[in-house]
Design a protein around this motif. Structure first.
Motif, PDB file in Angstrom:
ATOM      1  N   HIS A  13       0.861  -1.179   0.000  1.00 23.94           N
ATOM      2  CA  HIS A  13       0.000   0.000   0.000  1.00 23.94           C
ATOM      3  C   HIS A  13       0.897   1.227   0.000  1.00 23.94           C
ATOM      4  O   HIS A  13       1.817   1.330   0.831  1.00 23.94           O
ATOM      5  N   ILE A  14       0.670   2.156  -0.905  1.00 25.91           N
ATOM      6  CA  ILE A  14       1.494   3.361  -1.000  1.00 25.91           C
ATOM      7  C   ILE A  14       0.988   4.375   0.031  1.00 25.91           C
ATOM      8  O   ILE A  14      -0.163   4.803  -0.014  1.00 25.91           O
ATOM      9  N   ASP A  15       1.872   4.731   0.951  1.00 25.97           N
ATOM     10  CA  ASP A  15       1.543   5.638   2.045  1.00 25.97           C
ATOM     11  C   ASP A  15       2.357   6.920   1.863  1.00 25.97           C
ATOM     12  O   ASP A  15       3.564   6.950   2.105  1.00 25.97           O
ATOM     13  N   PHE A  16       1.685   7.985   1.454  1.00 24.70           N
ATOM     14  CA  PHE A  16       2.383   9.243   1.200  1.00 24.70           C
ATOM     15  C   PHE A  16       2.957   9.868   2.474  1.00 24.70           C
ATOM     16  O   PHE A  16       3.840  10.713   2.401  1.00 24.70           O
ATOM     17  N   GLU A  17       2.472   9.442   3.633  1.00 25.29           N
ATOM     18  CA  GLU A  17       3.020   9.934   4.902  1.00 25.29           C
ATOM     19  C   GLU A  17       4.472   9.491   5.090  1.00 25.29           C
ATOM     20  O   GLU A  17       5.218  10.111   5.846  1.00 25.29           O
ATOM     21  N   ASP A 101       0.749  15.619 -11.477  1.00 26.03           N
ATOM     22  CA  ASP A 101       0.377  14.379 -10.801  1.00 26.03           C
ATOM     23  C   ASP A 101       1.498  13.352 -10.923  1.00 26.03           C
ATOM     24  O   ASP A 101       1.772  12.608  -9.979  1.00 26.03           O
ATOM     25  N   ASN A 146       0.282  11.843  -5.943  1.00 28.32           N
ATOM     26  CA  ASN A 146      -0.972  11.817  -5.186  1.00 28.32           C
ATOM     27  C   ASN A 146      -1.738  10.516  -5.437  1.00 28.32           C
ATOM     28  O   ASN A 146      -1.304   9.677  -6.232  1.00 28.32           O
ATOM     29  N   SER A 147      -2.871  10.375  -4.763  1.00 27.63           N
ATOM     30  CA  SER A 147      -3.662   9.144  -4.895  1.00 27.63           C
ATOM     31  C   SER A 147      -4.225   8.976  -6.300  1.00 27.63           C
ATOM     32  O   SER A 147      -4.373   7.849  -6.773  1.00 27.63           O
ATOM     33  N   ALA A 148      -4.532  10.072  -6.981  1.00 26.72           N
ATOM     34  CA  ALA A 148      -5.002   9.964  -8.374  1.00 26.72           C
ATOM     35  C   ALA A 148      -3.914   9.331  -9.240  1.00 26.72           C
ATOM     36  O   ALA A 148      -4.195   8.482 -10.090  1.00 26.72           O
ATOM     37  N   VAL A 150      -1.326   7.310  -8.248  1.00 28.37           N
ATOM     38  CA  VAL A 150      -1.052   5.900  -7.929  1.00 28.37           C
ATOM     39  C   VAL A 150      -2.219   4.989  -8.307  1.00 28.37           C
ATOM     40  O   VAL A 150      -2.044   3.778  -8.363  1.00 28.37           O
ATOM     41  N   SER A 151      -3.373   5.557  -8.619  1.00 27.63           N
ATOM     42  CA  SER A 151      -4.490   4.714  -9.052  1.00 27.63           C
ATOM     43  C   SER A 151      -4.195   4.058 -10.404  1.00 27.63           C
ATOM     44  O   SER A 151      -4.871   3.103 -10.781  1.00 27.63           O
TER      45      SER A 151
END
Length: 157
Positions: A13-17, A101, A146-148, A150-151
């Motif tokens: 899981h990609i965690d940007f934190e 992005d 961002n999440s967009a 990595v989708s």
């Protein structure tokens, strides 16, 4: 297209934190299309944090991503690329320093850091910096901001 991430842990899981700021293209998730470069990155991580060499592989839907997201591609070292890297590494300006992005381009790795430092300190011009980098075999990095972004990645088992 297959991309790799080298670390001391598997990335499910990609965690940007957990992403670090002031990297070449900013704070985000980085991959490469070169397995050996991913291995080198994993080894560097091991030397700092311990653990085991882990290479996470992803399938990237480049075509769909470029149709739907803001994507910047640097095909080779250029003045624009060098200025972009310096902007993202600059701790004295507001971040994020851009609104892309996804960013794709050469990696300003340890083999070129001296040239970047000479430019930053005013000892060489930006055109001299780019000239020095043109003859290096630089790997390509893929930056997901961002999440967009990595989708468009699918983890490969």
């Amino acid at each position: 297209m297959k991309l790799y991430h080298g670390s001391n842990v598997m990335i499910d899981h990609i965690d940007f934190e957990k992403c670090h700021p002031f990297k070449d293209f900013g704070c985000g998730f980085y991959l490469t299309d070169t397995l050996q470069h991913a291995r080198n990155m994993a080894i560097r991580r091991l030397m700092r944090a311990g653990g085991a060499e882990c290479i996470s592989a992803f399938e990237f839907d480049y075509e769909k991503a470029t149709q739907n997201l803001k994507v910047k591609v640097f095909d080779k070292p250029s003045e624009e690329w060098a200025e972009f890297v310096m902007m993202n590494r600059n701790e004295n300006i507001a971040h994020p320093a851009h609104d892309y992005d996804i960013v794709i381009g050469p990696i300003a790795d340890d083999s070129v850091v001296v040239s970047f430092r000479l430019f930053q300190d005013g000892f060489i011009s930006i055109s001299e910096l780019v000239k020095r980098l043109e003859y290096k075999e630089l790997s390509t990095q893929y930056f997901f901001h961002n999440s967009a972004a990595v989708s468009y990645l699918k983890r490969i088992v």
